[in-house]
Design a protein around this motif. Structure first.
Motif, short mmCIF file in Angstrom:
data_model
loop_
_atom_site.label_atom_id
_atom_site.label_comp_id
_atom_site.label_asym_id
_atom_site.label_seq_id
_atom_site.Cartn_x
_atom_site.Cartn_y
_atom_site.Cartn_z
N CYS A 178 -5.65 3.75 2.35
CA CYS A 178 -4.79 2.76 3.02
C CYS A 178 -5.34 2.41 4.40
O CYS A 178 -5.24 1.26 4.84
CB CYS A 178 -3.36 3.27 3.11
SG CYS A 178 -2.62 3.49 1.47
N ARG B 47 -0.87 -0.43 -5.63
CA ARG B 47 -1.60 -1.19 -4.60
C ARG B 47 -1.80 -2.62 -5.11
O ARG B 47 -2.46 -2.82 -6.13
CB ARG B 47 -2.93 -0.50 -4.30
CG ARG B 47 -3.63 -1.02 -3.06
CD ARG B 47 -4.96 -0.34 -2.83
NE ARG B 47 -4.87 1.10 -2.71
CZ ARG B 47 -4.58 1.75 -1.57
NH1 ARG B 47 -4.35 1.07 -0.47
NH2 ARG B 47 -4.54 3.06 -1.57
N ALA C 49 -8.74 -0.01 -2.81
CA ALA C 49 -8.60 -0.01 -1.35
C ALA C 49 -9.89 -0.47 -0.69
O ALA C 49 -9.87 -1.24 0.26
CB ALA C 49 -8.24 1.39 -0.86
N TYR D 106 0.84 -1.19 0.00
CA TYR D 106 0.00 0.00 0.00
C TYR D 106 0.88 1.24 0.00
O TYR D 106 2.01 1.21 0.49
CB TYR D 106 -0.96 -0.02 1.19
CG TYR D 106 -0.28 0.00 2.54
CD1 TYR D 106 -0.16 1.17 3.27
CD2 TYR D 106 0.26 -1.17 3.08
CE1 TYR D 106 0.49 1.19 4.50
CE2 TYR D 106 0.90 -1.17 4.31
CZ TYR D 106 1.00 0.01 5.01
OH TYR D 106 1.64 0.03 6.23
#
Length: 157
Positions: A49, A124, A144, A41
């Motif tokens: 995050c 990510r 996310a 992340y």
């Protein structure tokens, strides 16, 4: 700049030994014999995050029961990771890779699109490493929000 090489299912997981939020070294080899979710992340304590880390935290019992451990890796220094862990009550290791060596080895650092521009940064990404150190799942450019739920569905956890 050439695209960052990406890992694929069946590849050997690149070894790592990185400091956690308390400065203790955590290595891939520490998890031999268990499955491991490794997620990368961009930055601790940012909205996306934080959401992702809290989703892992909230799913940790079910993941552990299914034989999966979790580690998160970012370029943040251990001190920032400790503040993030404590603020969010995170109960899995957060590892520090400030020189981005491990991020790069896993294909999680390189060119990405952000707000319509091409930039260098953390991609990510989430991986599942099997008991023998092979990549079982390799997911790049994950979202996310909702990602942990999708991963649990994919793994039937």
């Amino acid at each position: 700049m050439p695209p960052t090489p990406r890992l694929a299912v069946g590849d050997e997981a690149p070894a790592f030994s990185l400091p956690d939020a308390d400065g203790n070294t955590v290595s891939l080899g520490d998890f031999t014999g268990r499955k491991l979710v490794v997620y990368f992340y961009p930055a601790a304590s940012t909205p996306g995050c934080t959401k992702q880390a809290c989703d892992f935290r909230d799913s940790l019992a079910e993941l552990n029961e299914a034989g999966l451990d979790v580690v998160g890796i970012s370029p943040d220094k251990p001190e920032k990771l400790a503040k993030f862990r404590d603020a969010e009550g995170l109960t899995f290791p957060l590892l520090s890779d400030p020189d981005r060596t491990v991020l790069t080895a896993w294909g999680a650092f390189g060119e990405k699109s952000m707000y319509g521009k091409t930039v260098q940064g953390v991609i990510r990404s989430t991986f599942v490493v099997d008991e023998k150190g092979k990549i079982e799942v390799a997911q790049y450019n994950v979202k996310a929000t909702g990602h942990v739920a999708k991963l649990r569905r994919d793994l039937a956890v």
